[in-house]
Design an enzyme around this catalytic site. Structure first.
Site, mmCIF file in Angstrom:
data_model
loop_
_atom_site.group_PDB
_atom_site.id
_atom_site.type_symbol
_atom_site.label_atom_id
_atom_site.label_comp_id
_atom_site.label_asym_id
_atom_site.label_seq_id
_atom_site.Cartn_x
_atom_site.Cartn_y
_atom_site.Cartn_z
ATOM 1 C CG PHE A 76 19.750 31.438 42.639
ATOM 2 C CD1 PHE A 76 20.612 30.850 43.550
ATOM 3 C CD2 PHE A 76 19.561 32.811 42.700
ATOM 4 C CE1 PHE A 76 21.264 31.610 44.520
ATOM 5 C CE2 PHE A 76 20.199 33.584 43.663
ATOM 6 C CZ PHE A 76 21.058 32.986 44.574
ATOM 7 C CB CYS A 77 19.785 25.825 39.806
ATOM 8 S SG CYS A 77 19.190 24.238 39.216
#
Lengths: 86, 130
Positions: A13-14
């Site tokens: 994820f970011c």
């Protein structure tokens, strides 16, 4: 001679894909291409934004079966991460 | 400090706030901003080498995030310091309250910083609190 490497950041994820790209850019030489594979749609938008900001070159962005393929080329950037190879 | 510089004050010990602070610090640092982070209050304990506790979630998002492949907040802060122009400081007051020494903290941290210096360095830039 310019090289091309692939970073498989699928499932991260970011800002994981961006950070992995930056670590690779740091070690790459001018002219090298780096392809990031990501399943995070936010990173597909953020990576081109970062590239534009620091002055590297976007080569292509595409999506296939839920996986983003983001290809960049290292150039003489305006704002290099600390210790970046030139 | 100029407007392109970012100062981040981290006082929370919850999963969500530590994660968001680390995300902002890392992305800002690798995007050309000069970043300074001050770790204080409930946040600092997680940067002691001897710490074995994990931050607690404050809501559903934090609990959900625990099961996902989200980059750990300490790793993001370390990237901010090593790949970008970030300095991650422990708060000198918080160190004193914990009875800790700077060498007992994670090695990627910068030297302790007082609030007066932090605020002086923050002037004119963006100041975010988590």
């Amino acid at each position: 001679m310019a090289e091309r490497q692939v970073i498989d950041a699928r499932g991260t994820f970011c800002p994981g894909p961006l950070m992995e790209l930056i670590a690779a850019v740091k070690l790459a030489s001018i002219g090298d291409e780096i392809e990031v594979l990501s399943t995070d749609a936010g990173s597909a938008a953020d990576i081109p934004e970062w590239i534009q900001k620091v002055g590297h070159e976007m080569v292509s962005t595409s999506s296939e079966s839920g996986v983003w393929h983001i290809v960049i080329r290292k150039t003489e950037s305006r704002a290099k991460p600390r210790g970046e190879k030139t | 400090m100029s407007s392109s510089n970012v100062s981040i004050l981290v006082v929370s010990g919850t999963t969500e706030r530590l994660q968001m602070a680390a995300m902002v610090a890392s992305v800002a640092a690798v995007s050309g901003s000069q970043v300074q982070v001050l770790l204080s209050m409930n946040a600092l304990q997680f940067f002691l080498k001897s710490n074995e506790k994990h931050p607690s979630p404050e809501g559903d998002f934090g609990r959900t995030m625990a099961g996902k492949n989200v980059p750990p907040f300490k790793q993001l802060l370390q990237h901010a310091a090593e790949l970008g122009d970030a300095a991650i400081h422990p708060c000198s007051m918080a160190i004193d309250v914990l009875g800790a020494k700077p060498e007992e903290l994670d090695p990627f941290l910068a030297p302790p910083l007082g609030l007066t210096k932090f605020l002086a360095d923050s002037a004119g830039g963006q100041l975010l609190t988590f």
